[in-house]
Motif scaffolding. Structure first.
Motif, PDB file in Angstrom:
ATOM      1  N   MET A   1      79.528 -34.342  20.293  1.00  0.00           N
ATOM      2  CA  MET A   1      78.855 -34.225  21.476  1.00  0.00           C
ATOM      3  C   MET A   1      77.881 -35.116  21.739  1.00  0.00           C
ATOM      4  SD  MET A   1      80.416 -32.085  23.119  1.00  0.00           S
ATOM      5  CE  MET A   1      79.533 -31.856  24.446  1.00  0.00           C
ATOM      6  N   SER A   2      77.579 -36.002  20.548  1.00  0.00           N
ATOM      7  CA  SER A   2      76.659 -36.943  20.705  1.00  0.00           C
ATOM      8  C   SER A   2      76.787 -38.058  21.712  1.00  0.00           C
ATOM      9  CB  SER A   2      76.290 -37.644  19.197  1.00  0.00           C
ATOM     10  OG  SER A   2      77.470 -38.232  18.924  1.00  0.00           O
ATOM     11  N   PRO A   3      75.799 -38.551  22.131  1.00  0.00           N
ATOM     12  CA  PRO A   3      75.951 -39.618  23.218  1.00  0.00           C
ATOM     13  C   PRO A   3      76.848 -40.825  22.767  1.00  0.00           C
ATOM     14  CG  PRO A   3      73.762 -39.063  23.602  1.00  0.00           C
ATOM     15  CD  PRO A   3      74.305 -38.244  22.251  1.00  0.00           C
ATOM     16  N   VAL A   4      76.939 -41.281  21.593  1.00  0.00           N
ATOM     17  CA  VAL A   4      77.313 -42.274  20.886  1.00  0.00           C
ATOM     18  C   VAL A   4      78.936 -42.049  20.899  1.00  0.00           C
ATOM     19  CG1 VAL A   4      77.638 -43.753  18.905  1.00  0.00           C
ATOM     20  CG2 VAL A   4      75.459 -43.031  19.625  1.00  0.00           C
ATOM     21  N   TYR A   5      79.233 -40.849  20.543  1.00  0.00           N
ATOM     22  CA  TYR A   5      80.653 -40.414  20.420  1.00  0.00           C
ATOM     23  C   TYR A   5      81.288 -40.392  21.613  1.00  0.00           C
ATOM     24  CZ  TYR A   5      84.890 -37.637  19.452  1.00  0.00           C
ATOM     25  OH  TYR A   5      86.026 -37.224  19.688  1.00  0.00           O
ATOM     26  N   LEU A   6      80.396 -39.833  22.756  1.00  0.00           N
ATOM     27  CA  LEU A   6      81.192 -39.860  24.062  1.00  0.00           C
ATOM     28  C   LEU A   6      81.282 -41.213  24.622  1.00  0.00           C
ATOM     29  CD1 LEU A   6      79.128 -37.006  25.402  1.00  0.00           C
ATOM     30  CD2 LEU A   6      81.210 -36.821  24.648  1.00  0.00           C
ATOM     31  N   SER A   7      80.492 -42.171  24.323  1.00  0.00           N
ATOM     32  CA  SER A   7      80.588 -43.479  24.745  1.00  0.00           C
ATOM     33  C   SER A   7      81.722 -44.317  24.206  1.00  0.00           C
ATOM     34  CB  SER A   7      79.266 -44.303  24.728  1.00  0.00           C
ATOM     35  OG  SER A   7      79.054 -44.546  23.287  1.00  0.00           O
ATOM     36  N   LEU A   8      82.012 -43.924  23.069  1.00  0.00           N
ATOM     37  CA  LEU A   8      83.139 -44.489  22.312  1.00  0.00           C
ATOM     38  C   LEU A   8      84.341 -44.095  22.694  1.00  0.00           C
ATOM     39  CD1 LEU A   8      81.821 -44.659  18.421  1.00  0.00           C
ATOM     40  CD2 LEU A   8      81.777 -46.314  20.078  1.00  0.00           C
ATOM     41  N   CYS A   9      84.364 -42.764  23.079  1.00  0.00           N
ATOM     42  CA  CYS A   9      85.770 -42.074  23.526  1.00  0.00           C
ATOM     43  C   CYS A   9      86.070 -42.706  24.786  1.00  0.00           C
ATOM     44  CB  CYS A   9      85.562 -40.582  23.480  1.00  0.00           C
ATOM     45  SG  CYS A   9      85.758 -39.865  22.070  1.00  0.00           S
ATOM     46  N   GLN A  10      85.048 -42.885  25.825  1.00  0.00           N
ATOM     47  CA  GLN A  10      84.998 -43.410  27.165  1.00  0.00           C
ATOM     48  C   GLN A  10      85.527 -44.964  27.090  1.00  0.00           C
ATOM     49  OE1 GLN A  10      81.331 -42.901  29.373  1.00  0.00           O
ATOM     50  NE2 GLN A  10      82.323 -44.087  31.264  1.00  0.00           N
ATOM     51  N   GLN A  11      85.050 -45.732  25.937  1.00  0.00           N
ATOM     52  CA  GLN A  11      85.210 -47.131  25.879  1.00  0.00           C
ATOM     53  C   GLN A  11      86.941 -47.238  25.500  1.00  0.00           C
ATOM     54  OE1 GLN A  11      82.888 -49.114  22.888  1.00  0.00           O
ATOM     55  NE2 GLN A  11      84.606 -50.958  22.994  1.00  0.00           N
ATOM     56  N   VAL A  12      87.273 -46.317  24.702  1.00  0.00           N
ATOM     57  CA  VAL A  12      88.805 -46.260  24.344  1.00  0.00           C
ATOM     58  C   VAL A  12      89.610 -45.973  25.660  1.00  0.00           C
ATOM     59  CG1 VAL A  12      90.682 -45.258  22.979  1.00  0.00           C
ATOM     60  CG2 VAL A  12      88.268 -45.759  22.029  1.00  0.00           C
ATOM     61  N   LEU A  13      89.287 -44.761  26.299  1.00  0.00           N
ATOM     62  CA  LEU A  13      89.900 -44.497  27.518  1.00  0.00           C
ATOM     63  C   LEU A  13      90.059 -45.657  28.560  1.00  0.00           C
ATOM     64  CD1 LEU A  13      88.988 -40.747  27.642  1.00  0.00           C
ATOM     65  CD2 LEU A  13      91.148 -41.673  26.978  1.00  0.00           C
TER      66      LEU A  13
ATOM     67  N   SER B   1      89.565 -37.965  30.072  1.00  0.00           N
ATOM     68  CA  SER B   1      90.644 -37.960  29.405  1.00  0.00           C
ATOM     69  C   SER B   1      91.914 -37.317  30.276  1.00  0.00           C
ATOM     70  CB  SER B   1      90.564 -37.419  27.890  1.00  0.00           C
ATOM     71  OG  SER B   1      90.671 -36.141  28.232  1.00  0.00           O
ATOM     72  N   MET B   2      91.764 -36.546  30.936  1.00  0.00           N
ATOM     73  CA  MET B   2      92.657 -35.898  31.929  1.00  0.00           C
ATOM     74  C   MET B   2      92.955 -36.917  33.019  1.00  0.00           C
ATOM     75  SD  MET B   2      94.859 -33.354  31.791  1.00  0.00           S
ATOM     76  CE  MET B   2      95.818 -32.998  33.374  1.00  0.00           C
ATOM     77  N   ALA B   3      91.982 -37.193  33.591  1.00  0.00           N
ATOM     78  CA  ALA B   3      92.078 -38.454  34.615  1.00  0.00           C
ATOM     79  C   ALA B   3      92.855 -39.556  34.269  1.00  0.00           C
ATOM     80  CB  ALA B   3      90.794 -38.678  35.384  1.00  0.00           C
ATOM     81  N   VAL B   4      92.677 -40.115  32.882  1.00  0.00           N
ATOM     82  CA  VAL B   4      93.431 -41.237  32.395  1.00  0.00           C
ATOM     83  C   VAL B   4      94.808 -40.718  32.272  1.00  0.00           C
ATOM     84  CG1 VAL B   4      93.416 -43.080  30.659  1.00  0.00           C
ATOM     85  CG2 VAL B   4      91.104 -42.253  31.903  1.00  0.00           C
ATOM     86  N   LEU B   5      94.984 -39.669  31.533  1.00  0.00           N
ATOM     87  CA  LEU B   5      96.411 -39.274  31.602  1.00  0.00           C
ATOM     88  C   LEU B   5      97.278 -39.375  32.776  1.00  0.00           C
ATOM     89  CD1 LEU B   5      98.718 -37.930  29.795  1.00  0.00           C
ATOM     90  CD2 LEU B   5      97.581 -35.939  30.019  1.00  0.00           C
ATOM     91  N   LEU B   6      96.910 -38.882  33.755  1.00  0.00           N
ATOM     92  CA  LEU B   6      97.672 -38.522  34.760  1.00  0.00           C
ATOM     93  C   LEU B   6      97.745 -40.066  35.375  1.00  0.00           C
ATOM     94  CD1 LEU B   6      96.593 -35.231  36.431  1.00  0.00           C
ATOM     95  CD2 LEU B   6      98.407 -35.763  34.851  1.00  0.00           C
ATOM     96  N   GLU B   7      96.770 -40.538  35.694  1.00  0.00           N
ATOM     97  CA  GLU B   7      96.742 -42.096  36.130  1.00  0.00           C
ATOM     98  C   GLU B   7      97.884 -42.806  35.236  1.00  0.00           C
ATOM     99  OE1 GLU B   7      93.984 -45.819  37.470  1.00  0.00           O
ATOM    100  OE2 GLU B   7      93.082 -44.099  36.700  1.00  0.00           O
ATOM    101  N   VAL B   8      97.714 -43.002  34.079  1.00  0.00           N
ATOM    102  CA  VAL B   8      98.609 -43.862  33.420  1.00  0.00           C
ATOM    103  C   VAL B   8     100.142 -43.337  33.405  1.00  0.00           C
ATOM    104  CG1 VAL B   8      99.047 -44.269  30.994  1.00  0.00           C
ATOM    105  CG2 VAL B   8      96.902 -44.550  31.714  1.00  0.00           C
ATOM    106  N   TRP B   9     100.403 -41.929  33.423  1.00  0.00           N
ATOM    107  CA  TRP B   9     101.662 -41.244  33.666  1.00  0.00           C
ATOM    108  C   TRP B   9     102.259 -41.842  35.041  1.00  0.00           C
ATOM    109  CZ3 TRP B   9     103.220 -38.118  29.681  1.00  0.00           C
ATOM    110  CH2 TRP B   9     104.573 -37.540  29.914  1.00  0.00           C
ATOM    111  N   LEU B  10     101.398 -41.895  36.246  1.00  0.00           N
ATOM    112  CA  LEU B  10     101.846 -42.316  37.406  1.00  0.00           C
ATOM    113  C   LEU B  10     102.219 -43.898  37.239  1.00  0.00           C
ATOM    114  CD1 LEU B  10      99.439 -40.602  39.794  1.00  0.00           C
ATOM    115  CD2 LEU B  10     101.901 -40.092  39.490  1.00  0.00           C
ATOM    116  N   LEU B  11     101.403 -44.498  36.307  1.00  0.00           N
ATOM    117  CA  LEU B  11     101.606 -45.931  36.343  1.00  0.00           C
ATOM    118  C   LEU B  11     102.990 -46.221  35.654  1.00  0.00           C
ATOM    119  CD1 LEU B  11      98.245 -47.364  35.541  1.00  0.00           C
ATOM    120  CD2 LEU B  11      99.432 -47.815  37.609  1.00  0.00           C
ATOM    121  N   SER B  12     103.116 -45.515  34.506  1.00  0.00           N
ATOM    122  CA  SER B  12     104.516 -45.260  33.848  1.00  0.00           C
ATOM    123  C   SER B  12     105.559 -45.249  34.898  1.00  0.00           C
ATOM    124  CB  SER B  12     104.334 -44.437  32.651  1.00  0.00           C
ATOM    125  OG  SER B  12     105.625 -44.589  31.721  1.00  0.00           O
TER     126      SER B  12
END
Length: 1403
Positions: A124-136, A182-193
Motif C-alpha cells: 500500500m506504499s505510494p512507491v509500490y502503487l506507482s510501480l504497479c500503475q507504471q506496469v499497467l 487493473s480492472m479497467a486495463v483488463l477490460l480495455e485490453v480484452w476489447l482490443l484483443s
C-alpha cells in the motif's frame, strides 16, 4: 482454473536458490548499469546476445520480488517496461535479440512482471502503487499501439492481466491499491484483443470463472457496466441503424471499443461480455457451485459487506441495457474519473425517465452515468440485468429534488418535507438475528416522465430471452436468500437490486407493442412477481412496492392478457399509498409526491374497468391475493376504487397530482351516468318481462349509500357520485385550493363538465354548486390590491365562465329567487367592483364608483349577465340565421335590402333594424313590424303585432275593437216631447222655511271677493253651455241631429314610431344630448344609405356570439408515415374502423356547408349514416359537410381532412391555406385554415360570404392566425403516435413561428381489446396552469364517454389559450367594439324635430 493460475514457474528466478543477500546484491549490481543506458538515447544496450539477455532477465525477475526499501525494484520495472516497447517501436536501448524477436521475450517479461503484483507487506506504499500503475500503463500502451503482437503474446497478455487481477480482487477483503485501474486495463485490453486477435474459448471461460470470484469487489461491477454499455451502444447502431434512438455513453467509455472492430465481431463480443459477470443473483447465493470461492462466505458474513450494493449496481446496469433496447433516449455522458483509491464515490445520479428507486453507493471509483438506451437484436440464452434508480446507501448526500412542474401559486407554497429533508440513516434493527447492518435510508428521488420507447424496439419476448432469467431471479431473491439471516432483514438488505429488477420488468411489459403476443410462461412469472411485490401485509418490502408503482403507469393500458386479474392486488397497494398522507414507510427512499403521481395514473387507468366488465366473475388467483376482501366480480371493486379516488384527493397536496385526480373524477362520473342509463333501460326491459324491479333513484340521497362489496349497480350510483364529487370540489375550491391557480382552474373546468353530466339530483345541489362558485369569485375579487395579478384575474374569468356553464345548462335555477339574486350580485361585483348590498347597508347605483377588478373581469361579468338575460326560457341554440336579405327575399349582392329598414341604436350597444311590413288581409287593422336586434349577445329576429286585447281573449271573428255600424236614423222617427229639466222638485218652493234652513248661509254671503269673481265667471260659462245645448233653429225651425258614424279603419301606420314609443324611447330625455364629448344620445338613428353600411352589418353578423372552436380529426392506420396516406384513409369505409365512424357520429351532428340567407352553415341537419355513405368520414372535410356540436356558450366544429379536399395533388395540406394565400381582400374567407381556427388566441370570426374559389364554412375562419392547433388522431397501433408528423399536415407558413415550432395539441386515441380507449395527449408544456383536463396523458376511457371527454378537452384547451392570450377578447366584447365603430361611422346627426319628422315619412 486454480491449477492454470499456479501452473508453470516462469516467474521464479534461479537466484531464489541462493541466500537472499546474494540475490539482492547481484540484482542491484546488474540493474544499475542497465538503467543508466535507458535514459541516454545515444547509448546502446549492454546486452548483445540472446544468452546475455536471458541471464539478465533471470536477475530482473528476482529483483521484482525484493522489498521496496531500495531502488532495485523500481529499476527492474523501468527496464522491463522499456523492453516491452520493442513490440511498438525499435529503440537503441533495447537489446538486439529482443528487437529481432520481441514476441517471445515480451511473453517472458509479462510472466516475470506478475511477481510484482504478488501480495507483500508494503503493497500500500505510494512507491509500490506507482510501480504497479507504471506496469499497467505500459501494458495498455502495448495493446493499443503494437501491430506485431502474435496470438501467443495476446493470450499471454490476457493471462497476465487475469492473474494480477485475481491476485488483487479474489481475497474476501476489500481490494485496495490499483485494483480499480487493473480492472479497467483488463477490460480495455480484452476489447482490443477482440478486435485484433479474438480470445480463445478457454480464455473466455477462464475470464468468466475468475470474474465470478471477483464480484464482491465494487470496481468489478462498475467497469463491467461501462464495457457492456459501450458495446451495447455500438451493437444497437449496427443492428437497428441510425434511425433507432442512440444509446449515448460517455466519450471515454465509447473509446473502449476499437473503431476498427469488425461488425461481425461486435455481437459476439457483446454477448460474451454480457455473460462474463454471470447471474448477479448469485451474489446472494454463496453456496452455488462454481459461483464463488469458499472464502466468499466470509464476505457475506463480514460486517462491512457491500454485496447488496454491488447487486444493485449490477441490476442497475442491466436496467440501463433494457432501456437501451427499448429505445429510451436518455443522455448521461458524465466524464469518468480514474481514481486510484478504492471505494465508491458518494454521488447519486438520476436518469431522465420514469424513476424506480435509486441506489447511491458509498465510495465508487467511477461516477454513475445515465446513458440513453437503444434496442439490440434478441438472442436466446442470455439474460443480464437492467437499470432502475433504486435505493441509495450510506453516506451519500441527498440530491435536490426539483419542485413539481406547473406548481404556480398565487402565494409562495410550502416546500414538501419529503423533497427538502435529507435522508437519515435508520438505526440498526433490533430484530436482526445476525451481524448484517441495517441498510440506510436512500435519498428521495425526483419524478420525471420517462421518454417514450422507440417504435422500432424489439419484442418483449426477445428482451426476456436476453434478460428475463436474471430479472425474474432478482425480483424473487428474498425467497432464496434466507440462509443465514432473518427473512425480513435479508429482504431489506437486497431490496435495492430486487426493486430495480421489478421496475425493469414492469417497464419491459408495459412497452409491449400493439397486437404483440407474449409467451404465457413470461406473463405468469411476471404476474407472480407483481403479486409478491405488491403485498401490503407484514413483511412487505416498501422499496419493491414503490418501484413497481413507479414503473407501471400504463400496465392496464397495453392489452396484456390476464392483467385485469391483478386489479384487487393493485387496489390494495394503491390504498396503502394514496390513503396515507405521510407515507412514512417510503419517505426514506422516494419522494412522497413522486410516488403518488404514478399511483394516481394507475388508479385513473383502473377506474373504467369495473363498469366495462360489470359482473364478470374473477378467477381464484384474484381472490387469493386480494388481501382478504370479498372480490366476487369486477364491479364489486368499484366502491373501493371510488373510495381511493376520493381519499387521494383529500390527502393530495401536489398541483399536478391533484389535476390528474380531478380529470379522473369527471371521467368516472360521466361514465357512471351513461352506464347507469344503459343499465336502467335494460332493467326496465326486464321488469316489463316480469322481472323484479329494483329500487329507483331518489333525489337528494347522500354519498354514504355506497357500500363495498356490492355486486350490482345501484341506479343512484351516478347521482350519488355527482353529489359527492361536487360537494368535495366546491368545498376545497373555496378552502384548500383557493391559493393554487392551476388547481383552481382545473377544478372549475371539472365543475363545468359536471354541470353537463345528465344525472338526477335535487335542484338544491345544483344551487349549492352555483353558490360555491359565487363565493369563490367574491373571495378572489376581495383580495388586497397587491395580490391582484393577471393570473388571478384569469382565474376569476374562468370562474365566471364556469358559472355561465351552470346557468345555461340548468336554467331552472332562475326560478329560485335567492339563486337569481346571488348571481346578479356577483355580476354586479364583477362589473362595478362592489356590491350594492353589504350587510344592512344598501347603496344605490348612482352612488357607487365604477372600479372593477380589471377590464377582463368586467367583460366576463357582462357575459354572465348576457347568459342570465337570454338563457332563461330560451332554446338551447341561441342565435338566428335570418338577416335583411332573408326577410326581404333578395340576395346579398343586390344591396337593396337595407333600404327597406329603419336603423336605430339604443344605449350605444344595440342596433335595431325595423321593417315596417304592410299588413296582410287577415291583419288589416293590426300594426305589425319585424325587428332585427343586433347586440353584443348576438342577432335576434322578432315579429311584433299591436293588439288592444290580451292574446287569450281574442276570437277568430273579432279582429278589431271598432264598433259595428248601425242603421241610419230617421229624422221623423219617435215622438218628441218638450221637457224642462229642474234641479229640485217643483213643490220645493211651497215648503215653508224654518230657522234651521238659515243655519247654512248663502254662498254669496260667505265667499271673499276673489272667490266671488270666480263664481261669476262660472255662472257665465254655465249660461253659455245652456245656449249650446239648446236645439238649433234655422228660420225658427228646429234642426234634427243625425247619428255619428265611426271613421273607416286605419290601414297605414307608422309602426316604427309606435314601437319606439311603446318602449319609452321617444321622449325628450332620450333624444337629448348628454353633453359629454363622444357619447351619443340614448336613441340614435343610422344612415343606411352611406356606402359600406351593409358590408359592416355583414361583418357584425359574422362575429360569433359564442366561442367558436374547431379541431381536425385524422385516422392513422398501422405503419403509416406520410400525410398522403393518412389523408387517404377517410375516403373509404373499408379503410377505417367501424368504431371510428361511431366516434365521429358521437362528436357532433352533420351540418351542410353552404351560403344561406344569413351566411354560414345550412340549417338542415341530415342524418349521419345518410351523409357518410361509403366514405370513411372524409365527407366532413369542410367542402360540403362538417360535424358541429353547439350549446349556448360554445360551437365546436370537427373537420375530417381528406386528400380529395385538396385542389393540388402535389400538396397534401392545400386545404389548410391561409386567407392571404387564398387571395381574400375585404372579408375573411370561410375555407378551412391550418388548424388556425381553434380560437385559442382569440375568438374567431364567423364565416363570410363565399369567394369564387373558396367554399363557405361556418364559424371557423378568422381574421387572425392562431399559434395553436388541435389535432385528434385515431391510431390503430399505439406506437405509431411517436412517428406522427404533424408538420406534414400543417402548411409551411404557420409552422414558422417565433419559437420555431407550431403550438400543436395532439390527442391520440387508441382502441384497446377490452373495448376501452387509451389516450395520449401532447399539450403545451409551457402553460403556467398545468394540465388540461379531463383527458390527460395516459387516460383510459370507455366508448360511452369518449366523445364527451374529447369535446370537453377541446373546449378547455381553447379556453385556456384565450386566458393566456392578450389578444383574445370575449365574443360579446368583439361585437360591442364593432357596434361602436358602426355608430361612429353611420350615425345621423340631425335635430330632434327632424328625427320625429323622419318617423312619419315612408321609406
Amino acid at each position: 482454473m486454480d491449477q492454470s493460475l499456479s501452473g508453470g514457474r516462469g516467474h521464479v528466478s534461479v537466484l531464489s536458490c541462493f541466500p537472499p543477500s546474494v540475490g539482492r546484491d547481484v540484482a542491484a549490481a546488474v540493474v544499475k548499469p542497465l538503467r543508466a543506458s535507458l535514459g541516454n538515447p545515444e547509448t546502446h544496450s549492454l546486452l548483445r546476445t540472446d544468452r546475455e539477455v536471458k541471464w539478465t532477465m533471470e536477475v530482473l525477475c528476482y529483483g521484482l520480488t525484493l522489498p521496496l526499501d531500495g531502488d532495485t525494484v523500481k529499476l527492474c520495472v523501468d527496464i522491463y517496461t522499456d523492453w516491452l516497447m520493442a513490440l511498438v517501436s525499435v529503440r537503441d536501448s533495447i537489446p538486439p535479440p529482443i528487437s529481432r524477436e520481441p514476441n517471445p521475450y515480451a511473453q517472458k517479461i509479462l510472466r516475470h512482471l506478475y511477481s510484482l503484483f504478488l501480495p507483500r507487506s508494503d503493497q500500500m506504499s505510494p512507491v509500490y502503487l506507482s510501480l504497479c500503475q507504471q506496469v499497467l500503463c505500459a501494458v495498455r500502451t502495448l495493446a493499443r499501439e503494437s501491430a506485431v503482437m502474435s496470438r501467443d503474446t495476446w493470450e499471454t497478455l490476457l493471462h497476465f492481466l487475469l492473474r494480477i487481477n485475481h491476485a488483487m480482487l479474489a481475497p474476501p477483503t476489500a481490494a485496495g491499491g490499483v485494483s480499480n485501474l487493473s480492472m479497467a486495463v483488463l477490460l480495455e485490453v480484452w476489447l482490443l484483443s477482440c478486435s485484433q486477435c479474438f480470445p480463445s474459448r478457454s480464455l473466455w471461460q477462464m475470464c468468466r470463472q475468475m470474474l465470478s470470484s471477483w464480484r464482491h469487489q465494487p470496481a468489478v461491477v462498475e467497469h463491467w457496466n461501462r464495457a457492456v454499455a459501450a458495446l451495447t451502444s455500438r451493437l444497437l447502431l449496427l443492428t437497428f441503424g441510425s434511425s433507432f434512438p442512440p444509446f449515448k455513453v460517455a466519450d471515454e467509455d465509447a473509446a473502449l471499443i476499437p473503431a476498427d472492430m469488425e461488425d461481425d465481431r461486435v455481437p459476439q463480443t457483446w454477448f460474451r461480455f454480457l455473460h462474463m459477470f454471470s447471474n448477479p443473483v448469485d451474489l446472494g447465493r454463496p453456496l452455488v457451485a462454481g459461483s464463488a470461492p469458499p472464502t466468499q462466505e466470509e464476505v457475506l458474513r463480514g460486517g462491512d459487506s457491500q454485496l447488496p450494493i454491488i447487486f444493485f449496481r449490477a441490476m442497475r446496469g442491466v436496467s440501463k441495457l433494457v432501456d437501451a433496447f427499448l429505445g429510451v433516449t436518455v443522455d448521461d455522458r458524465e466524464p469518468t474519473e480514474l481514481l486510484l483509491n478504492t471505494g465508491l464515490t458518494a454521488r447519486i445520479h438520476f436518469r431522465d425517465r420514469l424513476p424506480s428507486l435509486g441506489v447511491a453507493v458509498t465510495r465508487s471509483p467511477f461516477r454513475d452515468r445515465l446513458p440513453s438506451y437503444s434496442v439490440s437484436r434478441p438472442r436466446s440464452g442470455s439474460a443480464p440485468p437492467t437499470p432502475v434508480n433504486i435505493l441509495s446507501m450510506p453516506s451519500a448526500p441527498p440530491p435536490t429534488t426539483s419542485p413539481p412542474p406547473h406548481n404556480r401559486r398565487l402565494k409562495p407554497a410550502n416546500v414538501s418535507k419529503a423533497t427538502s429533508k435529507p435522508p437519515t440513516t435508520s438505526p440498526s434493527s433490533p430484530h436482526c438475528k445476525s451481524s448484517y447492518p441495517t441498510p440506510p435510508s436512500p435519498p428521495p428521488l425526483s419524478y420525471c416522465l420517462r421518454p417514450s420507447p422507440s417504435p422500432l424496439r424489439c419484442n418483449v419476448d426477445s428482451l426476456l430471452h436476453l434478460f428475463g432469467c436474471w430479472l425474474f431471479d432478482a425480483a424473487l431473491i428474498n425467497k432464496d436468500s434466507a440462509g443465514h439471516c432473518d427473512v425480513t432483514v435479508m429482504s431489506e438488505r437486497w431490496a435495492g437490486g430486487r426493486a430495480e429488477a421489478c421496475g425493469t420488468l414492469c417497464r419491459i411489459f408495459t412497452c409491449k407493442k400493439t397486437a404483440e403476443d407474449i409467451l404465457p410462461v413470461y406473463l405468469s412469472r411476471f404476474y407472480l412477481v407483481l403479486l409478491q411485490g405488491l403485498q401490503v401485509c407484514e413483511g412487505a418490502c416498501p422499496p419493491v412496492l414503490a418501484s413497481i408503482l413507479l414503473n407501471s403507469t400504463c400496465l392496464f393500458c397495453c392489452d396484456l392478457r390476464g392483467v385485469n386479474l391483478l386489479l384487487p392486488t393493485f387496489t390494495s397497494a394503491l390504498e396503502s399509498v394514496l390513503l396515507d398522507r405521510d407515507l412514512l414507510r417510503f419517505k426514506s427512499f422516494v419522494s412522497v409526491v413522486d410516488l403518488r403521481r404514478p399511483s394516481i395514473l394507475i388508479l385513473a387507468s383502473m377506474l373504467p374497468l369495473p363498469l366495462q366488465f360489470g359482473s364478470v366473475q374473477s378467477e381464484g388467483l384474484l381472490n387469493r391475493w386480494s388481501g382478504g376482501n370479498d372480490v366476487s366480480s369486477f364491479l364489486s371493486l368499484k366502491p373501493r376504487l371510488i373510495s381511493v379516488l376520493v381519499g387521494a384527493l383529500q390527502t393530495e397536496s401536489d398541483t399536478h397530482n391533484t389535476q390528474v385526480i380531478l380529470a379522473a373524477m369527471l371521467n368516472l362520473v360521466q361514465d357512471s351516468a351513461l352506464g347507469q342509463g344503459v343499465g336502467q333501460s335494460q332493467q326496465e326491459t326486464e321488469s316489463q318481462c316480469g322481472g323484479v324491479r329494483r329500487p329507483r333513484w331518489t333525489s337528494g340521497t347522500s354519498g354514504n349509500r355506497q357500500t363495498r362489496g356490492t355486486s350490482t349497480i345501484q341506479l343512484d350510483s351516478a347521482g350519488v357520485l355527482w353529489v359527492q364529487f361536487v360537494r368535495l370540489l366546491t368545498q376545497r375550491l373555496t378552502a384548500q385550493w383557493r391559493n393554487d391557480s392551476a388547481v383552481c382552474l382545473s377544478a372549475l373546468e371539472v365543475l363545468g363538465g359536471l354541470a353537463k353530466v345528465e344525472v338526477r339530483v335535487e335542484e338544491s345541489e345544483r344551487r349549492r354548486a352555483v353558490s360555491s362558485v359565487c363565493s369563490y369569485i367574491v373571495f378572489q375579487c376581495s383580495r388586497p390590491p397587491q395580490l391582484h395579478s393577471r393570473e388571478l384575474h384569469s382565474i376569476i374569468v374562468a370562474a365566471f365562465h364556469c358559472l355561465n356553464v351552470w346557468l345555461t345548462h340548468h336554467p331552472a335555477m332562475f326560478d329560485h329567487q335567492d339563486c337569481l339574486l346571488e348571481v346578479l350580485e356577483i355580476v354586479e361585483l364583477g362589473i362595478s367592483g362592489s356590491k350594492s348590498r353589504l350587510g344592512q347597508e344598501v347603496r344605490c347605483k348612482e352612488e357607487k364608483e365604477l372600479n372593477p377588478a380589471s377590464l377582463r373581469v368586467r367583460e366576463a361579468a357582462e357575459a354572465t349577465l348576457n347568459c342570465v338575460m337570454q338563457v332563461s326560457g330560451a332554446l338551447p341554440f341561441v342565435g338566428d340565421l335570418l338577416n335583411e336579405d332573408a326577410l326581404i327575399g333578395r340576395s346579398a349582392s343586390s344591396g337593396g335590402s337595407v333600404k327597406k329598414f329603419r336603423y336605430f341604436v339604443v344605449d350605444s350597444s344595440v342596433i335595431l333594424a325595423i321593417l315596417e311590413q304592410p299588413p296582410g288581409p287577415e291583419q288589416a287593422s293590426c300594426p305589425s313590424l319585424t325587428a332585427l336586434i343586433r347586440g353584443p349577445s348576438g342577432r335576434h329576429t322578432w315579429t311584433l303585432q299591436l293588439h288592444l286585447e290580451p292574446r287569450e281573449g281574442r276570437t277568430q271573428a273579432q279582429q278589431t275593437l271598432i264598433p259595428e255600424r248601425r242603421g241610419v236614423a230617421q229624422e221623423d222617427s219617435g215622438i218628441r216631447c218638450g221637457v224642462k229639466h229642474k234641479l229640485f222638485p217643483e213643490n220645493m218652493d211651497r215648503v215653508p222655511s224654518v230657522k234651521a234652513d238659515l243655519s247654512i248661509p248663502a254662498l254669496n254671503r260667505i265667499v271673499p271677493d276673489g272667490v266671488q269673481q270666480q263664481l261669476e265667471r262660472l255662472r257665465a260659462v254655465l249660461k253659455r253651455q245652456q245656449q249650446v245645448k239648446h236645439p238649433p233653429q234655422v228660420s225658427g225651425h228646429l234642426v234634427v241631429m243625425t247619428t255619428c258614424r265611426p271613421p273607416p279603419p286605419v290601414t297605414n301606420f307608422q309602426t316604427a314610431r309606435l314601437f319606439l314609443s311603446h318602449l319609452g324611447l321617444l321622449t325628450p330625455e332620450t333624444l337629448k344630448d348628454p353633453g359629454t364629448s363622444g357619447v351619443p344620445t340614448q336613441l340614435v338613428s343610422l344612415d343606411s344609405s352611406v356606402p359600406g353600411f351593409s358590408a359592416d352589418l355583414r361583418r357584425l353578423d359574422q362575429l360569433p356570439s359564442r366561442n367558436c372552436d374547431s379541431a381536425f380529426v385524422f385516422y392513422m392506420r398501422a405503419g403509416q408515415r406520410t400525410a398522403a396516406e393518412i389523408l387517404k384513409n377517410v375516403e373509404s369505409r373499408c379503410s377505417v374502423s367501424s368504431h371510428f365512424l361511431d366516434f365521429l357520429s358521437s362528436l357532433g351532428r352533420p351540418m351542410e356547408v353552404g351560403p344561406q340567407q344569413g351566411g354560414g352553415t345550412s340549417s338542415r341537419s341530415p342524418e349521419f349514416p345518410a351523409v357518410v355513405g361509403d366514405s370513411g368520414g372524409g365527407v366532413f372535410n369542410g367542402e360540403k359537410f362538417v360535424l358541429t356540436f353547439t350549446d349556448a356558450l360554445t360551437e365546436l366544429t370537427f373537420i375530417v381532412p381528406s386528400s380529395s379536399s385538396s385542389s393540388s395533388s402535389s400538396q397534401a395540406a392545400d386545404w389548410l391555406k391561409s386567407p392571404e394565400e387564398a387571395g381574400s381582400k375585404t372579408e375573411s374567407p370561410s375555407r378551412l385554415r391550418s388548424h388556425v381556427e381553434l380560437s385559442q388566441d382569440s375568438a374567431p370570426q364567423s364565416t363570410s360570404s363565399p369567394a369564387d374559389n373558396l367554399k363557405s364554412f361556418p364559424s371557423v375562419s378568422s381574421s387572425f392566425v392562431s399559434e395553436s392547433r388541435l389535432l385528434i388522431v385515431w391510431v390503430e397501433r399505439f406506437e405509431d403516435a411517436e412517428s406522427f408528423l404533424a408538420c406534414d399536415l400543417l402548411p409551411e407558413k404557420t409552422t414558422d413561428t417565433a419559437t420555431g415550432a407550431p403550438n400543436v395539441h395532439l390527442i391520440f386515441i387508441h382502441p384497446l381489446r377490452t373495448g376501452l380507449y387509451r389516450i395520449r395527449f401532447h399539450e403545451n408544456a409551457t402553460s403556467k396552469f398545468g394540465l388540461v383536463v379531463p383527458l390527460v396523458n395516459g387516460s383510459v376511457v370507455s366508448k360511452r364517454s369518449l366523445a364527451f371527454l374529447v369535446r370537453e378537452t377541446v373546449i378547455n384547451c381553447c379556453h385556456r389559450r384565450r386566458l393566456e392570450s392578450d389578444s383574445a377578447p370575449l365574443p360579446h366584447v368583439r361585437r360591442k367594439h364593432l357596434i361602436s365603430d358602426i355608430i361612429l361611422r353611420y350615425r345621423h346627426c340631425h335635430s330632434a324635430p327632424s328625427f320625429y319628422s323622419a318617423l312619419f315619412h315612408d321609406l
